[in-house]
Write a protein that holds these residues in place. Structure first.
Motif, PDB file in Angstrom:
ATOM      1  N   UNK A   9       0.872  -1.289   0.198  1.00  0.00           N
ATOM      2  CA  UNK A   9       0.107  -0.093   0.426  1.00  0.00           C
ATOM      3  C   UNK A   9       0.619   1.295   0.299  1.00  0.00           C
ATOM      4  N   UNK A  10       0.363   1.889  -1.240  1.00  0.00           N
ATOM      5  CA  UNK A  10       1.186   2.628  -1.029  1.00  0.00           C
ATOM      6  C   UNK A  10       0.662   4.380  -0.379  1.00  0.00           C
ATOM      7  N   UNK A  11       1.330   6.123  -0.556  1.00  0.00           N
ATOM      8  CA  UNK A  11       0.674   6.270   0.878  1.00  0.00           C
ATOM      9  C   UNK A  11      -0.394   7.427  -0.417  1.00  0.00           C
ATOM     10  N   UNK A  12      -0.712   7.068  -1.120  1.00  0.00           N
ATOM     11  CA  UNK A  12      -2.093   7.842  -1.833  1.00  0.00           C
ATOM     12  C   UNK A  12      -3.040   7.308  -1.814  1.00  0.00           C
ATOM     13  N   UNK A  13      -3.085   5.677  -2.028  1.00  0.00           N
ATOM     14  CA  UNK A  13      -4.153   4.759  -1.014  1.00  0.00           C
ATOM     15  C   UNK A  13      -4.540   5.072   0.274  1.00  0.00           C
ATOM     16  N   UNK A  14      -4.439   5.892   0.728  1.00  0.00           N
ATOM     17  CA  UNK A  14      -4.911   5.977   2.509  1.00  0.00           C
ATOM     18  C   UNK A  14      -5.898   6.766   2.317  1.00  0.00           C
ATOM     19  N   UNK A  15      -5.684   7.953   1.315  1.00  0.00           N
ATOM     20  CA  UNK A  15      -6.937   8.731   1.340  1.00  0.00           C
ATOM     21  C   UNK A  15      -8.392   8.031   1.722  1.00  0.00           C
TER      22      UNK A  15
ATOM     23  N   UNK B 147       0.846  10.906  10.979  1.00  0.00           N
ATOM     24  CA  UNK B 147       0.884  10.346   9.585  1.00  0.00           C
ATOM     25  C   UNK B 147      -0.300   9.603   8.969  1.00  0.00           C
ATOM     26  N   UNK B 148      -0.535   9.278   9.256  1.00  0.00           N
ATOM     27  CA  UNK B 148      -2.134   8.288   8.597  1.00  0.00           C
ATOM     28  C   UNK B 148      -2.264   9.984   8.436  1.00  0.00           C
ATOM     29  N   UNK B 149      -2.610  10.349   9.830  1.00  0.00           N
ATOM     30  CA  UNK B 149      -4.028  11.254   9.149  1.00  0.00           C
ATOM     31  C   UNK B 149      -2.825  12.500   8.209  1.00  0.00           C
ATOM     32  N   UNK B 150      -2.309  12.616   8.233  1.00  0.00           N
ATOM     33  CA  UNK B 150      -1.778  13.244   6.814  1.00  0.00           C
ATOM     34  C   UNK B 150      -1.969  12.959   5.365  1.00  0.00           C
ATOM     35  N   UNK B 151      -1.590  11.759   5.937  1.00  0.00           N
ATOM     36  CA  UNK B 151      -1.847  11.216   4.264  1.00  0.00           C
ATOM     37  C   UNK B 151      -2.811  10.634   3.845  1.00  0.00           C
ATOM     38  N   UNK B 152      -4.426  11.366   4.500  1.00  0.00           N
ATOM     39  CA  UNK B 152      -5.588  11.224   4.520  1.00  0.00           C
ATOM     40  C   UNK B 152      -6.747  10.594   4.732  1.00  0.00           C
TER      41      UNK B 152
ATOM     42  N   UNK C  86       7.943   0.812   6.474  1.00  0.00           N
ATOM     43  CA  UNK C  86       8.676  -0.129   5.605  1.00  0.00           C
ATOM     44  C   UNK C  86       7.473   0.324   3.619  1.00  0.00           C
ATOM     45  N   UNK C  87       6.598   0.150   4.223  1.00  0.00           N
ATOM     46  CA  UNK C  87       5.227   0.127   3.220  1.00  0.00           C
ATOM     47  C   UNK C  87       5.802   1.390   2.512  1.00  0.00           C
ATOM     48  N   UNK C  88       5.793   2.422   3.303  1.00  0.00           N
ATOM     49  CA  UNK C  88       5.709   3.804   2.808  1.00  0.00           C
ATOM     50  C   UNK C  88       6.581   4.346   2.006  1.00  0.00           C
TER      51      UNK C  88
END
Length: 468
Positions: free
Chosen positions: A1-7, A26-31, A105-107
């Motif tokens: 899972x990459x950063x854009x996919x957390x939106x 961090x997760x909040x910042x990624x949406x 690791x995934x980010x």
């Protein structure tokens, strides 16, 4: 899972603390839509919740068992046991559970820094800091991160760029990091610890062994600890990855070791069957206790796996100074040396510390965490001038001393007040002779008498200095 996919993704963070707060941010910042659940509802937890709620993060205090509706991913902080009801609920709902290391690791972005990772029952922090010092001496952009206190998520998502990271990983973190695949990893040693969390020694060892999975260049193991080598044999690594041992004796091919006071490399040389490369002198290591030499060899092996030249190994070890409360010299009073190794919170760590000095008055005790002391006392008995016992479980150590070192005088202090440590230092001074070492290596946790091992060590040092 990459950063854009957390939106818009609904993520539950299990726990606040040093790890949970930066992960939630961090997760909040990624949406992501973030909910934090925390079993405790104390003053610190409420203060941390007050930091997060203005951001739009939901924090549920005093409720760590139920899975919030709509959760699509759980990210856990290291202390939560695998048996926690929250994880059972996640499994039943088909929701994956990651740790903070897995998330970091995934980010990682394209061209991210390589990870050189260290785990083990004892010596992790010292080895990682030694490794970072060596990498810095080689001119590399690096940092000591992970379980050492710098959250990996902050490093991965931060603005600063690195060539390579020196990463400390606990068994807790490794348990929840299934996709981790580091450049090279090391297991320093294995001894029973945290078995209440893992459930068994086998499960604990298996989680430590995850550090070797997918290694690209080197799996570094302790030649004196066959269990670490066994983990290498069981690991699924990339083709061409090598097993590299370290030993306090003369090294064989594909090992680093010690010859005539020199640290030498027979692993990363052109002809390892017939030649060796000098890396440093034992005297370059501070302090040159046996277990610390082993730490230095492990750090050197990881650095050499990354291609660091010998001169940088020497320079990095010379520049390194240990953290407080790790075999730390306090003072010499009336010809007696006082050493603070309050960080020795289990028998394995205390064993290494006791092996470093020839004549010892040992201050020990605290919370045993289910440990036994027979083997520790049997090995240390010839070095003991005397022992002073403190803390809730001191009777367990006294019984081991009576059984395996009956000639060693013991002072048993039945007190836990503020003056108990000063009384212990005074009693140790009475037992010690000029040339001896009074060693605080409790082999136990500190929470029965002190906030943490740092406070225990500070109080010890204050009591020693008051005698000068």
């Amino acid at each position: 899972m990459t950063a854009p996919e957390f939106g818009g993704k609904h993520v539950t963070v299990a726990g606040l603390g040093v790890t949970g707060v930066p992960v939630a941010r961090a997760l909040h910042g990624l949406g992501a839509v973030v909910t934090v659940v925390n079993g405790g509802d104390d003053e610190r937890a409420r203060a941390q919740a007050a930091e997060l709620t203005p951001l739009g993060i939901t924090v549920r205090l005093g409720d760590g068992a139920s899975l919030p509706p709509g959760t699509e991913l759980v990210v856990t902080t290291p202390g939560w046991k695998p048996s926690s009801p929250l994880f059972a609920a996640a499994e039943a709902a088909g929701v994956p559970v990651w740790g903070d290391v897995e998330l970091a690791w995934r980010l990682r972005g394209p061209g991210a820094a390589a990870w050189l990772a260290v785990t083990g029952t004892n010596g992790k922090t010292t080895t990682v800091r030694m490794l970072a010092s060596i990498l810095e001496a080689a001119g590399l952009r690096t940092a000591a991160v992970g379980n050492i206190g710098v959250p990996l998520i902050d490093v991965v998502l931060g603005e600063e760029t690195y060539d390579v990271l020196a990463v400390e990983l606990s068994s807790y973190q490794l348990h929840w990091a299934p996709s981790l695949r580091v450049h090279s990893g090391a297991v320093l040693n294995l001894a029973p610890d945290h078995l209440d969390w893992h459930g068994s020694m086998e499960a604990y060892a298996a989680d430590k062994g995850r550090i070797y999975e997918g290694n690209r260049v080197a799996c570094v193991y302790n030649a004196a600890d066959p269990a670490t080598e066994a983990l290498v044999r069981e690991a699924d690594v990339e083709e061409g990855c090598r097993a590299i041992g370290f030993t306090l004796g003369t090294p064989g091919p594909s090992q680093l070791g010690v010859v005539d006071g020199l640290l030498v490399d027979r692993a990363f040389v052109e002809n390892r069957q017939k030649s060796a490369q000098e890396l440093a002198e034992v005297a370059d290591i501070n302090p040159p206790a046996p277990h610390n030499i082993a730490n230095a060899l492990a750090a050197a092996a990881l650095a050499r796996a990354y291609g660091v030249e010998p001169a940088a190994v020497r320079a990095g070890l010379r520049a390194f100074s240990p953290d407080p409360h790790r075999i730390e010299y306090v003072a010499e009073v009336d010809g007696v040396t006082y050493i603070d190794d309050s960080k020795a919170t289990n028998t394995h760590a205390a064993e290494a510390s006791l092996a470093a000095y020839p004549h010892i008055v040992w201050i020990a005790g605290g919370l045993a965490k289910g440990a036994g002391f027979d083997d520790l006392v049997t090995g240390a008995a010839p070095r003991l001038r005397g022992a002073v016992l403190i803390g809730a479980d001191r009777a367990l150590i006294r019984e081991a001393l009576e059984k395996h070192a009956p000639g060693v005088p013991v002072t048993d202090l039945d007190r836990t007040d503020e003056g108990a440590m000063a009384a212990a230092v005074a009693a140790a001074a009475e037992l010690a002779e000029p040339g001896d070492t009074v060693l605080l290596a409790p082999a136990c946790a500190s929470m029965d008498m002190f906030t943490n091992y740092n406070v225990r060590g500070d109080v010890f040092a204050q009591a020693v200095r008051a005698r000068r």
